[in-house]
Enzyme design. Sequence first.
Site, mmCIF file in Angstrom:
data_model
loop_
_atom_site.group_PDB
_atom_site.id
_atom_site.type_symbol
_atom_site.label_atom_id
_atom_site.label_comp_id
_atom_site.label_asym_id
_atom_site.label_seq_id
_atom_site.Cartn_x
_atom_site.Cartn_y
_atom_site.Cartn_z
ATOM 1 N N ALA A 1 0.831 -1.218 0.000
ATOM 2 C CA ALA A 1 0.000 0.000 0.000
ATOM 3 C C ALA A 1 0.863 1.265 0.000
ATOM 4 O O ALA A 1 1.944 1.256 0.604
ATOM 5 C CB ALA A 1 -0.900 -0.009 1.224
ATOM 6 N N GLY B 1 0.068 1.222 -3.201
ATOM 7 C CA GLY B 1 -0.123 0.468 -4.436
ATOM 8 C C GLY B 1 0.437 1.084 -5.703
ATOM 9 O O GLY B 1 0.121 0.631 -6.796
ATOM 10 N N LYS C 1 3.511 0.962 -6.805
ATOM 11 C CA LYS C 1 4.365 -0.022 -7.478
ATOM 12 C C LYS C 1 3.522 -1.215 -7.949
ATOM 13 O O LYS C 1 3.798 -1.789 -8.988
ATOM 14 C CB LYS C 1 5.486 -0.479 -6.555
ATOM 15 C CG LYS C 1 6.448 0.631 -6.206
ATOM 16 C CD LYS C 1 7.633 0.114 -5.443
ATOM 17 C CE LYS C 1 8.513 1.227 -4.939
ATOM 18 N NZ LYS C 1 8.026 1.833 -3.682
ATOM 19 N N ASP D 1 -0.633 -5.872 2.725
ATOM 20 C CA ASP D 1 -0.263 -4.759 3.594
ATOM 21 C C ASP D 1 -0.937 -4.934 4.940
ATOM 22 O O ASP D 1 -2.053 -5.436 5.038
ATOM 23 C CB ASP D 1 -0.617 -3.393 2.989
ATOM 24 C CG ASP D 1 0.282 -2.290 3.555
ATOM 25 O OD1 ASP D 1 1.259 -1.917 2.886
ATOM 26 O OD2 ASP D 1 0.023 -1.847 4.694
ATOM 27 N N CYS E 1 13.123 4.219 0.545
ATOM 28 C CA CYS E 1 13.369 5.629 0.236
ATOM 29 C C CYS E 1 14.155 6.234 1.390
ATOM 30 O O CYS E 1 13.852 7.308 1.894
ATOM 31 C CB CYS E 1 12.081 6.383 -0.084
ATOM 32 S SG CYS E 1 10.811 6.209 1.144
HETATM 33 N N1 SAM Z 1 5.203 -0.096 -2.242
HETATM 34 C C1 SAM Z 1 4.278 0.952 -1.833
HETATM 35 C C2 SAM Z 1 4.004 1.855 -3.044
HETATM 36 O O1 SAM Z 1 4.823 1.934 -3.945
HETATM 37 O O2 SAM Z 1 2.947 2.500 -3.070
HETATM 38 C C3 SAM Z 1 4.781 1.707 -0.637
HETATM 39 C C4 SAM Z 1 5.039 0.817 0.563
HETATM 40 S S1 SAM Z 1 5.417 1.657 2.062
HETATM 41 C C5 SAM Z 1 7.082 2.108 1.834
HETATM 42 C C6 SAM Z 1 5.539 0.351 3.208
HETATM 43 C C7 SAM Z 1 4.231 -0.352 3.531
HETATM 44 O O3 SAM Z 1 4.532 -1.512 4.302
HETATM 45 C C8 SAM Z 1 3.251 0.443 4.382
HETATM 46 O O4 SAM Z 1 2.033 0.585 3.694
HETATM 47 C C9 SAM Z 1 3.052 -0.416 5.646
HETATM 48 O O5 SAM Z 1 1.721 -0.411 6.112
HETATM 49 C C10 SAM Z 1 3.442 -1.772 5.139
HETATM 50 N N2 SAM Z 1 3.897 -2.754 6.154
HETATM 51 C C11 SAM Z 1 4.647 -2.535 7.258
HETATM 52 N N3 SAM Z 1 4.888 -3.693 7.890
HETATM 53 C C12 SAM Z 1 4.300 -4.677 7.163
HETATM 54 C C13 SAM Z 1 4.187 -6.096 7.318
HETATM 55 N N4 SAM Z 1 4.759 -6.736 8.346
HETATM 56 N N5 SAM Z 1 3.496 -6.787 6.375
HETATM 57 C C14 SAM Z 1 2.915 -6.147 5.333
HETATM 58 N N6 SAM Z 1 2.976 -4.812 5.154
HETATM 59 C C15 SAM Z 1 3.652 -4.083 6.056
#
Ligand code: SAM
Length: 309
Positions: free
Chosen positions: A115, A117, A119, A137, A239
Site C-alpha cells: 500500500a 499500491g 508499485k 499490507d 526511500c
Molecule cells: N510499495 C508501496 C508503493 O509503492 O505504493 C509503498 C510501501 S510503504 C514504503 C511500506 C508499507 O509496508 C506500508 O504501507 C506499511 O503499512 C506496510 N507494512 C509494514 N509492515 C508490514 C508487514 N509486516 N506486512 C505487510 N505490510 C507491512
Amino acid sequence: SLQQPEGDQLPRYVRVNTLKTTVKDAIDYFKREGFSYLGQAYRLDDLNLKGKSFVGDLHLSDLLVFSPKTDFHDHNLYKAGHIILQDKGLWTCPCTTVYLISQQASSHVLDACAAPGNKTSHLAAIMKNKGRLFAFDLDAKRLSTMSTLLLRAGVTCQQLANQDFLKVDPDGPQYKDVEYILLDPSCSGSGMVCLRDEASPSQKEQDKRRLQALAAFQLHCLNHALRFPRLQRVVYSTCSIHTEENEQVVAACLLQNTGFRLVPLLLQWPERGLAPLTKCLRASTTKTLTHGFFVALLERHTAQSLEEQ
Ligand code: SAM
C-alpha cells in the site's frame, strides 16, 4: 559544486499507465494542451525543465518529466487513471524497481508491503494484467486507498490481503509458483527531501534506535521473501539514505543466504550503492534529480549452477 535542490525544485515525474493508454497518446494529449515536448532526455541536465516543456525520461520508457511546479492532481488524465502520480512527484523509485522484475506475462509476482499500491499498479502494467499479483499490507486504511488506486488504474490481476507479510506461509500452495517478489518495506523515509530536518542530540539517539529497529524488520522481511520455494528474484527498495537500511541489510541477508547473489542494475545509472555493493542503485537530489532511494536486486543462483553441472 552542485547545489542541493529542495523538494519543490525537483522535476515532476509522471508515469503513463499503459493498461489504459500509450505513451504516444499521453504526449499528444499534453501537446494539445499547450505543453511542448522536447523529445527523449539524454543527459541529466535535460531534466532541468522550465514552464510548460516536458521530456521522456532518461532511463524509463513510460515516464514523462515535467518542470518542478507542474501539478496534475486535477488533471483529466490523472482522474481517468491514464497517468499515475505519487506524492511530490516521486516516481523514479517505483519505476526503477518494477522494471527490474521479469517482463514475462503470466508470472506469479508478490508485492510484500504494497500500500498505497503505486508499485503494484506499475507491476500490473508490466504484466499486462496477466498472471497473478499477490499484494499484502498490514494497514487496512492504506489498503483501502490502494483498492481505489488500483480500480482507477484498471488493474485486475491483483489479489489483495490485509495481512502481515511475515506471517504469510511461503509453503502455502497458492504461492508455489511465485517467482518474483517486490519488497518495499516501511523505512525511515530519510530520502524524502521534504522530511529532512535538523535533529537535536536526544532526537538523534532516538532516531538511531528507530533505525536499528527498522533495519531488523527489513532484514527479517528480506529473509522471509527468500523462503518462497520457486523464487527467482527479489527487488528490495527503500526511500532511505541510511546505509543501515540499505547496503547493511542486503549484505547481512547475502551472508545468511548463500544461494542468492546481487544482480548489477542499470549500468548507465549514475549513482551506485556504497562499496562493495556497487551493483545496487542509489539516488539523490544532486546526482539523479530525485528524492533519495536505494534499490537492490537479488537472484537465486544455486538452481542455475546445479543445472550447469
Ligand atoms: N510499495 C508501496 C508503493 O509503492 O505504493 C509503498 C510501501 S510503504 C514504503 C511500506 C508499507 O509496508 C506500508 O504501507 C506499511 O503499512 C506496510 N507494512 C509494514 N509492515 C508490514 C508487514 N509486516 N506486512 C505487510 N505490510 C507491512
